[in-house]
Design a protein around this motif. Structure first.
Motif, PDB file in Angstrom:
ATOM      1  N   ILE A 283       0.824  -1.222   0.000  1.00 47.91           N
ATOM      2  CA  ILE A 283       0.000   0.000   0.000  1.00 47.91           C
ATOM      3  C   ILE A 283       0.853   1.265   0.000  1.00 47.91           C
ATOM      4  O   ILE A 283       0.318   2.369   0.113  1.00 47.91           O
ATOM      5  CB  ILE A 283      -0.970   0.037   1.197  1.00 47.91           C
ATOM      6  CG1 ILE A 283      -0.211   0.044   2.531  1.00 47.91           C
ATOM      7  CG2 ILE A 283      -1.954  -1.119   1.135  1.00 47.91           C
ATOM      8  CD1 ILE A 283      -1.101   0.344   3.730  1.00 47.91           C
ATOM      9  N   GLN A 286       0.131   5.053  -1.651  1.00 51.27           N
ATOM     10  CA  GLN A 286      -1.275   5.135  -2.037  1.00 51.27           C
ATOM     11  C   GLN A 286      -2.114   5.976  -1.080  1.00 51.27           C
ATOM     12  O   GLN A 286      -3.325   6.116  -1.268  1.00 51.27           O
ATOM     13  CB  GLN A 286      -1.871   3.723  -2.130  1.00 51.27           C
ATOM     14  CG  GLN A 286      -1.190   2.830  -3.147  1.00 51.27           C
ATOM     15  CD  GLN A 286      -1.750   1.415  -3.130  1.00 51.27           C
ATOM     16  OE1 GLN A 286      -2.946   1.209  -2.919  1.00 51.27           O
ATOM     17  NE2 GLN A 286      -0.895   0.430  -3.342  1.00 51.27           N
ATOM     18  N   LYS A 288      -2.938   5.183   1.916  1.00 50.61           N
ATOM     19  CA  LYS A 288      -3.821   4.330   2.700  1.00 50.61           C
ATOM     20  C   LYS A 288      -3.289   4.036   4.106  1.00 50.61           C
ATOM     21  O   LYS A 288      -4.008   3.483   4.937  1.00 50.61           O
ATOM     22  CB  LYS A 288      -4.046   3.001   1.976  1.00 50.61           C
ATOM     23  CG  LYS A 288      -4.784   3.118   0.649  1.00 50.61           C
ATOM     24  CD  LYS A 288      -4.963   1.747   0.011  1.00 50.61           C
ATOM     25  CE  LYS A 288      -5.747   1.831  -1.293  1.00 50.61           C
ATOM     26  NZ  LYS A 288      -5.909   0.494  -1.930  1.00 50.61           N
ATOM     27  N   THR A 329      -8.892   5.485   8.506  1.00 48.86           N
ATOM     28  CA  THR A 329      -8.141   5.028   7.343  1.00 48.86           C
ATOM     29  C   THR A 329      -8.636   3.629   6.971  1.00 48.86           C
ATOM     30  O   THR A 329      -9.372   2.995   7.750  1.00 48.86           O
ATOM     31  CB  THR A 329      -6.635   5.018   7.655  1.00 48.86           C
ATOM     32  OG1 THR A 329      -6.422   4.455   8.948  1.00 48.86           O
ATOM     33  CG2 THR A 329      -6.054   6.427   7.617  1.00 48.86           C
ATOM     34  N   PRO A 330      -8.265   3.111   5.789  1.00 50.20           N
ATOM     35  CA  PRO A 330      -8.808   1.823   5.331  1.00 50.20           C
ATOM     36  C   PRO A 330      -8.599   0.646   6.288  1.00 50.20           C
ATOM     37  O   PRO A 330      -9.458  -0.246   6.353  1.00 50.20           O
ATOM     38  CB  PRO A 330      -8.069   1.591   4.009  1.00 50.20           C
ATOM     39  CG  PRO A 330      -7.836   2.972   3.487  1.00 50.20           C
ATOM     40  CD  PRO A 330      -7.504   3.779   4.710  1.00 50.20           C
ATOM     41  N   SER A 335     -12.226   5.362   4.715  1.00 48.22           N
ATOM     42  CA  SER A 335     -11.693   5.702   3.396  1.00 48.22           C
ATOM     43  C   SER A 335     -10.849   6.967   3.424  1.00 48.22           C
ATOM     44  O   SER A 335     -10.475   7.490   2.375  1.00 48.22           O
ATOM     45  CB  SER A 335     -12.846   5.888   2.400  1.00 48.22           C
ATOM     46  OG  SER A 335     -13.731   6.914   2.849  1.00 48.22           O
ATOM     47  N   THR A 337      -7.554   9.318   3.890  1.00 42.04           N
ATOM     48  CA  THR A 337      -6.160   9.107   3.518  1.00 42.04           C
ATOM     49  C   THR A 337      -5.226   9.361   4.704  1.00 42.04           C
ATOM     50  O   THR A 337      -5.639   9.888   5.745  1.00 42.04           O
ATOM     51  CB  THR A 337      -5.757  10.040   2.374  1.00 42.04           C
ATOM     52  OG1 THR A 337      -5.802  11.402   2.843  1.00 42.04           O
ATOM     53  CG2 THR A 337      -6.686   9.881   1.177  1.00 42.04           C
ATOM     54  N   THR A 338      -3.971   9.007   4.481  1.00 41.07           N
ATOM     55  CA  THR A 338      -2.941   9.234   5.494  1.00 41.07           C
ATOM     56  C   THR A 338      -2.875  10.706   5.878  1.00 41.07           C
ATOM     57  O   THR A 338      -2.866  11.045   7.071  1.00 41.07           O
ATOM     58  CB  THR A 338      -1.575   8.785   4.949  1.00 41.07           C
ATOM     59  OG1 THR A 338      -1.660   7.433   4.489  1.00 41.07           O
ATOM     60  CG2 THR A 338      -0.499   8.883   6.018  1.00 41.07           C
TER      61      THR A 338
END
Length: 349
Positions: A283, A286, A288, A329-330, A335, A337-338
């Motif tokens: 990941i 990305q 994530k 985060t995922p 959903s 992002t970082t």
């Protein structure tokens, strides 16, 4: 002015350490930062996972904020050149023998755990892992048996002083918390563990205000998912601590939530702080990655190496507030992002 060494490393390491640095800078504590390569990134750039310049920075710094190491492109290298040797080398060179890994369920995060919410809500423990002994640093190699079979071996060993010093850290921490200490071993089959148990019992004589319980590692693994609320402070060896702390991370919902501190004495002088997760190359880049463990590692840095409890608590409260606001985060089923998680923590600050 305190100097913080930033060693981002591989995979998601640079992404999460960047968010932790943003939080530290936002506190305006007059810190200075210096960055250096480590792990696979250092090998590709400089031919070694722990270059002398990086090690020199680590020695000069007041504390080290570490990302993660691990690079699949380095898997075929000789062992001494693999990324993971960087963190092992830092632990050995700087004498980091005590690893603190807190696992606490933050309010509102119970649904992220695979445990029932009412069980997960009770998680509040610290695993104190011995860091420079055991099979990771014992004699190892390969040989051939008399009948021609290949055989690998790794020697597990502890000297009594190595056990005693980690036991003292555990008892001191338990004394500051709920005065309960569980020592995890495998004394029913391992002589190393029997010595561990004997020495822990000797140290316990100086801490009659702390309740001590011994637990076999297989039972500890079971109890951690059955009734994690019974654990306050846990002390254990390098191998068992590595496994149990990862299990604890999933009990609180994500390995992306657990910080750690590697220390060479109780004062926290020149400690190394890192999330317990790996480099997650699948990941990387990305957006994530969950930066909470890295941000909470920065809080531990302030608490243990810079003796700033107030600032540490501010960071921890900000993370809790961001999560209670629904930012996920995922890895936690969301959903965001970082950088959005970092933004939310900064806003909460």
């Amino acid at each position: 002015m305190a100097l913080i060494a930033i060693l981002p490393g591989d995979g998601i390491g640079p992404e999460v350490t960047a968010q932790a640095r943003r939080v530290l800078e936002a506190l305006d504590l007059g810190l200075s930062f210096e960055e250096a390569p480590v792990g696979g990134a250092a090998y590709h750039a400089m031919g070694h996972p722990l270059p002398e310049t990086t090690l020199d920075l680590a020695k000069r710094a007041d504390a080290i904020l570490f990302g993660a190491v691990g690079d699949p492109t380095c898997d075929a290298l000789e062992r001494q050149f693999r990324p993971e040797q960087a963190i092992l080398g830092l632990r050995k060179a700087l004498g980091f023998w005590a690893n603190l890994r807190p696992a606490t369920m933050m309010p509102g995060m119970e649904d992220a755990s695979t445990l029932r919410p009412e069980i997960a809500a009770k998680i509040d423990m610290v695993i104190v892992r011995e860091l420079v002994g055991d099979v990771y640093f014992g004699e190892k190699g390969r040989r051939q048996t008399e009948d021609g079979r290949r055989q690998g071996y790794d020697v597990m060993s502890y000297a009594e002083d190595e056990v005693r010093r980690i036991a003292v850290v555990g008892f001191e921490m338990a004394r500051r918390r709920r005065k309960s200490l569980i020592s995890v071993d495998k004394a029913n089959v391992l002589e190393t563990s029997q010595l561990w148990r004997d020495v822990v019992n000797e140290v316990a004589a100086d801490y009659d205000d702390v309740a001590l319980q011994h637990m076999y590692v297989d039972n500890a693994a079971m109890q951690m998912v059955r009734n994690p609320g019974q654990f306050d402070v846990v002390i254990t060896g390098n191998l068992f601590g590595d496994i149990l702390s990862d299990q604890a991370s999933m009990c609180v919902g994500s390995i992306g939530m657990l910080p750690s501190a590697s220390l060479r004495d109780w004062s926290g002088d020149n400690g190394l702080y890192e999330p317990i997760h790996g480099s997650a190359p699948d990941i990387a880049g990305q957006g994530k990655a969950n930066p909470c463990a890295a941000i909470l590692s920065a809080a531990m840095l302030l608490r243990h190496s810079l003796d700033n409890e107030a600032a540490a608590q501010r960071i921890e409260a900000a993370v809790a507030k961001a999560l209670s606001g629904g930012i996920r985060t995922p890895d936690m089923g969301g959903s965001h992002t970082t950088s959005q998680m970092g933004d939310a923590v900064l806003a909460a600050l």
